[in-house]
Enzyme design. Sequence first.
Site: not given
Ligand code: ADP
Length: 682
Positions: A120, A204, A296
């Site tokens: 990430k 974040e 993908r």
């Molecule tokens: P992972 O890889 O663990 O699934 P992600 O970064 O893809 O984590 O985030 C998963 C979910 O978490 C997103 O779909 C969103 O719903 C929530 N999320 C991620 N980052 C944020 C953020 N900065 N603020 C609010 N919700 C977030």
Amino acid sequence: MNIKQFSKILIANRGEIACRVIRTARKMGIRTVAVYSDADRDALHVAMADEAIHIGSAPSRESYLVFERVIDAAKRTGAEAIHPGYGFLSENAAFCNACKENNIVFIGPPVGAIEAMGSKSAAKQIMEKAQVPLVPGYHGEDQSRDILKQSADDMGYPVLLKAAAGGGGKGMRQVWKESEFDEALAAAKREAMNGFGDDHMLVEKYLTQPRHVEIQVFCDQQGNGVYLFERDCSVQRRHQKVIEEAPAPGMTEELRAAMGDAALRAAQAIDYVGAGTVEFLLDVDGSFYFMEMNTRLQVEHPVTEMISGQDLVEWQLRVAAGEPLPLTQEQLKINGHAFEARIYAEDPDNDFLPVTGTLSYLQPPATSEHVRVDTGVLQGDEVSVFYDPMIAKLIVWDENREKALQRLTKALSEYRISGMTTNIDFLYNLASSAPFREAQLDTGFIEKHHSVIFHDAPQDIEQELPLAGLYLVLKQAQTAQQLALHSVDATSPWNATNSWRVNEPHLHNFRLRFHDTEYPVVIEEHTLHSNAATTIRYSISTADKTVTAEGRLENDTLSANIDGYQFKANVAEHQDVQGISYSLYTQDSALNFSVVTADLGDFDGDTGSGGLTAPMNGTMVTLLVEAGSSVKKGDALLVMEAMKMEHTIRAPADGVVEEFFFQAGELVDGGAELVKFATEDA
Ligand code: ADP
């Protein structure tokens, strides 16, 4: 790379996506090779492919994830390319390399692109350089507590701590105020270390009402790239999508172009080739932020296909063979609106935990240009512990959101699955709820509208109970009629199910169980004769009201008239370990219930010797006491099964069971004497 179509490809996957890829390959005249584990010998994807190779035992780490075996299978069958589907090996850089080393085309991006999106924080650094907007935050190397804390203080709370190596929501913590920072950091680091062996953290800005909006991109080997618009995937449970739609409601042309351009910059920054998805968080003010890129084909790609009229798997196969993209950005147009609902074997009432079982009855809605069902299972198949519990994807299309949504709820109400708990009713409730109709979407949708979606408001049940009662009484009548057709004496009163008892009112007593609570429903049956016809009318009483009803049951469609209101409902029966339960779908709700005690066979001691006779044609299930036993009033004596419902026959008074006339497993005619019973005072 020569521009030449593949003649044979291998699909390194199973289930619906393997079937999906095979369908397009076949359409293009490309031969297909399936791979399968012990659990999938008779699976649909194996039956559909031209050839299939066994690659190991049921657990995926011993079959679908063993890339040496997948490569061997391709070599053995002469497949020139491998389509990895999604999940399994689709984002595995080592597998991608192994394909290359064996001169097999990996139908996906180059290794470098997969690697670039693996972390990430590394991905964010690349995106920052490419001027793709990121969620405000810190993704630097310095991991000291003070630096991390300072960045949180500077951007303002709430913030989200995220593990750089994270996935599946692990190592993620919200911090709502400064005083909670240290504790949250320690917890997130611990979780990340346990989960990924790496506690590198990002900080974040935490968005409180974001939508998940993602852009489908496609790039060819010639350096061209296009975006095929967006999908809104905000409706998630356990951070996983359940309903997706395209286009995103409320999207403006400007925002779409801005997000599309940003997604293409992201793809170009990593020399992307093939189908990819750039996921963004879209904030309430219209700002959008890069979250991650999936290198993908995505599960939800069909909604994009429906609105663009393109076959994305065909695009993948052409691009991988070296052809340029079939269309330019200007040639791509959005037509109408599409939804996808993921049908899972899972229990929404138990935190959406997956369930397993046999698909004893599987009847999807009829498919058409409006309704598409992507699945990899057939009736009789097993949903096992080994793989994802997704049963199917239901995709609908129409010219606008309102019409498409109507298609979705109708198709969901027609989707019938027995053998295990599914999320169909939940999806129906969600899709037919007012907030969803109004597209009040954000990633907290399900939690926020829990009471509407789960129908845990108590007044709902009172509306539906009479209808459930009407269904049961009509179903009894229907079953009895069918049985009577095969009976010697069709006019015998024993073939009637209108609670026929000499000198007794036509009464049916049901107890329905809904969400662990039992509700009595008493139905009185009146036969009305006129010159033209005979009508049966029911007075249905629940705890707080009585309604007058008539109805007709045809192929699971219940046409009801309750207090003058005419409407149709659909009923599905589910058999599980606890017995049979029902789902009743009306225009705007779904009700799940089971029957605790049917009226039939529930003998009332007060009416005494109504006799211990069989309430209707059925089967003896079990005898619960020995002949000759003394029993108390109300003791269970035997269990009969009729209409797939079990009926317990109880002692009408204190007394002695002198003799049973049927043994377990024997067929019993309605009205037949079951037990010779002597009451104590006799
Ligand atoms: P992972 O890889 O663990 O699934 P992600 O970064 O893809 O984590 O985030 C998963 C979910 O978490 C997103 O779909 C969103 O719903 C929530 N999320 C991620 N980052 C944020 C953020 N900065 N603020 C609010 N919700 C977030």
